[in-house]
Design an enzyme around this catalytic site. Sequence first.
Site, PDB file in Angstrom:
ATOM      1  N   HIS A  78       1.544  -2.366   2.066  1.00 48.95           N
ATOM      2  CA  HIS A  78       0.167  -2.266   1.547  1.00 48.95           C
ATOM      3  C   HIS A  78      -0.125  -3.492   0.691  1.00 48.95           C
ATOM      4  O   HIS A  78       0.689  -3.872  -0.154  1.00 48.95           O
ATOM      5  CB  HIS A  78       0.081  -0.985   0.708  1.00 48.95           C
ATOM      6  CG  HIS A  78      -1.274  -0.616   0.218  1.00 48.95           C
ATOM      7  ND1 HIS A  78      -2.444  -1.130   0.713  1.00 48.95           N
ATOM      8  CD2 HIS A  78      -1.650   0.264  -0.765  1.00 48.95           C
ATOM      9  CE1 HIS A  78      -3.470  -0.595   0.073  1.00 48.95           C
ATOM     10  NE2 HIS A  78      -3.019   0.243  -0.831  1.00 48.95           N
ATOM     11  N   GLU A  80      -2.630  -3.821  -1.551  1.00 52.05           N
ATOM     12  CA  GLU A  80      -3.197  -3.598  -2.889  1.00 52.05           C
ATOM     13  C   GLU A  80      -2.200  -4.056  -3.948  1.00 52.05           C
ATOM     14  O   GLU A  80      -0.992  -3.864  -3.830  1.00 52.05           O
ATOM     15  CB  GLU A  80      -3.595  -2.125  -3.090  1.00 52.05           C
ATOM     16  CG  GLU A  80      -4.485  -1.984  -4.313  1.00 52.05           C
ATOM     17  CD  GLU A  80      -5.225  -0.648  -4.429  1.00 52.05           C
ATOM     18  OE1 GLU A  80      -4.930   0.282  -3.668  1.00 52.05           O
ATOM     19  OE2 GLU A  80      -6.097  -0.553  -5.315  1.00 52.05           O
ATOM     20  N   ASP A  82      -1.105  -3.321  -6.795  1.00 52.39           N
ATOM     21  CA  ASP A  82      -0.086  -2.541  -7.508  1.00 52.39           C
ATOM     22  C   ASP A  82       1.220  -2.517  -6.701  1.00 52.39           C
ATOM     23  O   ASP A  82       2.264  -2.122  -7.224  1.00 52.39           O
ATOM     24  CB  ASP A  82      -0.562  -1.118  -7.838  1.00 52.39           C
ATOM     25  CG  ASP A  82      -1.250  -0.404  -6.711  1.00 52.39           C
ATOM     26  OD1 ASP A  82      -1.716  -1.055  -5.766  1.00 52.39           O
ATOM     27  OD2 ASP A  82      -1.313   0.837  -6.760  1.00 52.39           O
ATOM     28  N   HIS A 144      -4.488   3.661   2.301  1.00 50.47           N
ATOM     29  CA  HIS A 144      -5.785   3.790   1.699  1.00 50.47           C
ATOM     30  C   HIS A 144      -6.674   2.547   1.907  1.00 50.47           C
ATOM     31  O   HIS A 144      -7.868   2.581   1.631  1.00 50.47           O
ATOM     32  CB  HIS A 144      -5.455   4.106   0.233  1.00 50.47           C
ATOM     33  CG  HIS A 144      -6.185   3.616  -0.901  1.00 50.47           C
ATOM     34  ND1 HIS A 144      -5.752   2.775  -1.889  1.00 50.47           N
ATOM     35  CD2 HIS A 144      -7.443   3.949  -1.234  1.00 50.47           C
ATOM     36  CE1 HIS A 144      -6.652   2.603  -2.804  1.00 50.47           C
ATOM     37  NE2 HIS A 144      -7.686   3.291  -2.436  1.00 50.47           N
ATOM     38  N   ASP A 163       1.128   4.745  -0.139  1.00 52.21           N
ATOM     39  CA  ASP A 163       0.207   5.525  -0.976  1.00 52.21           C
ATOM     40  C   ASP A 163       0.219   7.022  -0.635  1.00 52.21           C
ATOM     41  O   ASP A 163       0.014   7.860  -1.526  1.00 52.21           O
ATOM     42  CB  ASP A 163      -1.227   4.997  -0.831  1.00 52.21           C
ATOM     43  CG  ASP A 163      -1.538   3.897  -1.842  1.00 52.21           C
ATOM     44  OD1 ASP A 163      -0.778   3.733  -2.804  1.00 52.21           O
ATOM     45  OD2 ASP A 163      -2.553   3.202  -1.661  1.00 52.21           O
ATOM     46  N   TYR A 191      -4.006  12.999  -7.084  1.00 59.65           N
ATOM     47  CA  TYR A 191      -3.880  11.715  -6.386  1.00 59.65           C
ATOM     48  C   TYR A 191      -4.615  11.776  -5.047  1.00 59.65           C
ATOM     49  O   TYR A 191      -5.365  10.869  -4.685  1.00 59.65           O
ATOM     50  CB  TYR A 191      -2.395  11.405  -6.166  1.00 59.65           C
ATOM     51  CG  TYR A 191      -2.117  10.026  -5.643  1.00 59.65           C
ATOM     52  CD1 TYR A 191      -1.838   8.975  -6.509  1.00 59.65           C
ATOM     53  CD2 TYR A 191      -2.131   9.761  -4.282  1.00 59.65           C
ATOM     54  CE1 TYR A 191      -1.587   7.704  -6.034  1.00 59.65           C
ATOM     55  CE2 TYR A 191      -1.887   8.505  -3.795  1.00 59.65           C
ATOM     56  CZ  TYR A 191      -1.612   7.478  -4.682  1.00 59.65           C
ATOM     57  OH  TYR A 191      -1.369   6.213  -4.196  1.00 59.65           O
TER      58      TYR A 191
HETATM   59 FE1  FEO Z   1      -3.707   1.656  -2.532  1.00 56.24          FE
HETATM   60 FE2  FEO Z   1      -1.128   2.298  -4.891  1.00 56.24          FE
HETATM   61  O1  FEO Z   1      -2.371   1.296  -3.837  1.00 56.24           O
END
Ligand code: FEO
Length: 387
Positions: A78, A80, A82, A144, A163, A191
């Site tokens: 992923h 993103e 993080d 996501h 995720d 979540y």
């Molecule tokens: Fe969609 Fe924890 O990043």
Amino acid sequence: MKAKKIKENIYWVGAIDWDVRNFHGYSTQRGTTYNAYLIIDEKITLIDTVKHSFTNEMLARISNIIDPSKIDYIVSNHVEMDHSGALPRMLELAPNATIITCPNGDKGLKAHYKKDWNFKIVKTNDKISLGNRSLEFVLTPMVHWPDNMVAYMPEEKILFSNDSFGQHYASSERFDDECPPDIIMEEAKKYYANIVLPYGKQVQKELEAVSALDIKIIAPSHGVIWRSNLDKIIPLYQIWSKNETSKKAVIVYDTMWHSTEIMANALMEVFEEKGFNTSIRNLQFNHISDIMSELIDAEYICVGSPTLNSTMMPSVAGFLTYMSGLAPKNRKAISFGSYGWGGKTMDEINNFFNKSGFEIISSEKIKYIPSEKELDEFKKKLSKSIS
Ligand code: FEO
């Protein structure tokens, strides 16, 4: 900083963010973790990284097992940040490492980091050998972001799920059975409601794709690793992703001089009389991301606002904006509120309901302070409308 053994030669080497309380609008009152996994094999492999500011914590945990420069593969499930934020530093330390990602991951990482790293692009059903173990990939776009994928290790029956199946929960324990089960489930639900909810169809596809796999461990990118409660969390993902609801109503409102609050309480009485499980949430005291947890299994979503300066209250507009972005589906809706002279607030709330595709059951307003008679009529009308 120690690595945590998950299986022989497989370690959690992520970071614990004890202090984060706001994850782009999601209230993370229990903090979170950014999970990265280190596999020691003929090809030393890191699965995902951590948020940039936690790079040194991850490096310390990796160094507890091996020199980070020896890493051969970095699987990026992923883009993103993080999960990819520590990639630039990792590639400085291990410049010959190959990043394994999907086509959208390739595009996304290049757009984020502007680096000409070594990429190996994988698609669903592609496999790579690490030596004694291997990884198989399933692309899970929009769970996501467009670039999400999951990696499955058949030899250990581990699904590295990124995720999906995550929870924002900071803990020094790493497994579900080491933590209070109700809290883990509450955070997994929150979540899902705040991150995954818009992508129910894609989650269904992911569940279908992985249903053929023999999974004993789900290692997500946030929170604890599932090894004892798979029989609970997977069916819950089935229910949530199908937008299944129960006989439940959530009443969300703000109030200026308690008139809309009086209407909210009257509405609650109607639902209770009809045997609904009812949750009533004043936006002055409840965070919108906690309300989303309540909403994901509610048949009725009711929103109330007084009229303030010819419009709804900003707290209500904020909630409706957040909720409509998360796109719960197949709901019945009621708008209500008090007003003084302008009366367009119900239309504004209903516009959000229409945009979300909700079935509007009733829309009721009362001028200034509800009298007993008006309240009685309000309850009778709603009692007829609610089934
Ligand atoms: Fe969609 Fe924890 O990043």
